[in-house]
Design an enzyme around this catalytic site. Structure first.
Site, PDB file in Angstrom:
ATOM      1  N   ARG A 184     -14.226  31.415  15.774  1.00 26.45           N
ATOM      2  CA  ARG A 184     -14.104  32.337  14.645  1.00 26.45           C
ATOM      3  C   ARG A 184     -15.426  33.066  14.413  1.00 26.45           C
ATOM      4  O   ARG A 184     -15.443  34.264  14.109  1.00 26.45           O
ATOM      5  CB  ARG A 184     -13.675  31.592  13.383  1.00 26.45           C
ATOM      6  CG  ARG A 184     -12.233  31.104  13.432  1.00 26.45           C
ATOM      7  CD  ARG A 184     -11.805  30.479  12.111  1.00 26.45           C
ATOM      8  NE  ARG A 184     -11.698  31.473  11.046  1.00 26.45           N
ATOM      9  CZ  ARG A 184     -11.547  31.164   9.753  1.00 26.45           C
ATOM     10  NH1 ARG A 184     -11.530  29.888   9.379  1.00 26.45           N
ATOM     11  NH2 ARG A 184     -11.448  32.110   8.852  1.00 26.45           N
ATOM     12  N   CYS A 242     -18.565  29.651   5.017  1.00 29.43           N
ATOM     13  CA  CYS A 242     -17.482  29.279   5.933  1.00 29.43           C
ATOM     14  C   CYS A 242     -16.392  30.326   5.809  1.00 29.43           C
ATOM     15  O   CYS A 242     -16.678  31.507   5.654  1.00 29.43           O
ATOM     16  CB  CYS A 242     -16.974  27.866   5.632  1.00 29.43           C
ATOM     17  SG  CYS A 242     -16.304  27.681   3.967  1.00 29.43           S
TER      18      CYS A 242
END
Length: 298
Positions: A184, A242
């Site tokens: 990611r 995050c």
């Protein structure tokens, strides 16, 4: 500041103290529902905490997926959980502390001094052969007649927090760690948010690498060595983010165990990627081929 507690230590504490409160913070993106897991088996005396409604507040996409709750909202929830001033609070999940750390960070941020993460999560409790209780209701399902409410008074935020501008600046002047999985971070995949990639200048530091294979935190010395290898220094500033600000709290816990004082970017990638004016980097800037790093702004 102590951060972790073992299953055996918690069991002994519950036997001899009346001021210990245990919070079950099980939650997974896409399920199964945490309350069902809680009712199937939980640490005796634990109260279920709902991450979506009690550890976050509703917001617009530009606020991120899990904006921080207001102090009043968190205090009302903490009183539903039965918390009182001076209590020792132990939080756990069944995901290596990835979601329980959100409760740990929020309560510490709100001035609760003695908040501990169950090291190894519920699996460690089971492995130790300790009993589970079944049934029960989540705190949000209890009525005033069936629960003794707490009286805790929370403070305004006491831990360092980054907004979007501060996160962008820190990525250029200090160490901003991206706690998501490497794919990611690199932009190879993005299953949730509208844009793939990372904040330019951020450093890939997947939070799963803070744990052993059995879901316990690495020893403090190993965590410190890991973060120093990523560029975190004792005198420097370090921040974490995050996807939505949840697992970033786990990275913050690991940094604290290692002796650092991290700042949390609560909006995280879910906020950044919803702001059209913010640039996005893809690839790994530490890769041998610099062309693997690309920048976009749209």
């Amino acid at each position: 500041m102590r951060i972790l507690i073992t299953a055996d230590e918690l069991a002994a504490m519950l036997e001899c103290r009346s001021d210990v409160r245990v919070l079950d913070v099980r939650w997974k993106l896409g399920g199964p529902p945490g309350p069902d897991e809680y009712r199937a088996g939980h640490i005796p005396g634990a109260v279920y905490v709902d991450l979506e409604t009690e550890l976050a507040r509703p917001g617009e996409p530009a606020d991120g997926r899990h904006p921080l709750p207001t102090r009043a909202t968190l205090q009302a929830a903490a009183r539903r959980w039965g918390l009182r001033d001076g209590d020792t609070v132990v939080v756990y999940d069944d995901l290596g502390g990835m979601t329980a750390a959100r409760a740990w960070w929020l309560l510490r941020h709100a001035g609760v001094r003695d908040v501990l993460l169950l090291d190894g999560s519920l699996a460690a409790w089971r492995t130790a052969g300790l009993p589970l209780a079944a049934g029960g209701l989540a705190a949000t399902e209890l009525s005033a007649e069936t629960v003794r409410p707490g009286t805790i008074t929370l403070s305004d935020g006491v831990l360092p927090v980054l907004d979007t501008d501060a996160a962008a600046a820190l990525a250029q002047t200090g160490a901003l760690l991206d706690a998501r999985a490497a794919e990611r971070y690199c932009g190879d995949t993005e299953p949730v948010d509208p844009r793939a990639g990372h904040i330019p200048g951020a450093i890939s530091a997947p939070t799963a690498d803070n744990l052993t294979l059995d879901g316990r935190f690495l020893p403090a010395a190993e965590l410190r060595a890991r973060f120093e290898a990523l560029g975190v220094t004792a005198g420097g500033t370090v921040g974490v983010y995050c996807g939505s600000g949840v697992t970033a709290a786990h990275e913050a816990a690991a940094l604290a165990i290692a002796g650092f004082s991290p700042a949390l970017y609560p909006g995280s990638w879910s906020q950044w990627s919803n702001l059209p004016g913010r640039p996005v980097a893809t690839g790994d800037p530490r890769a041998r081929n610099p062309r693997e790093t690309r920048f976009r702004s749209y």
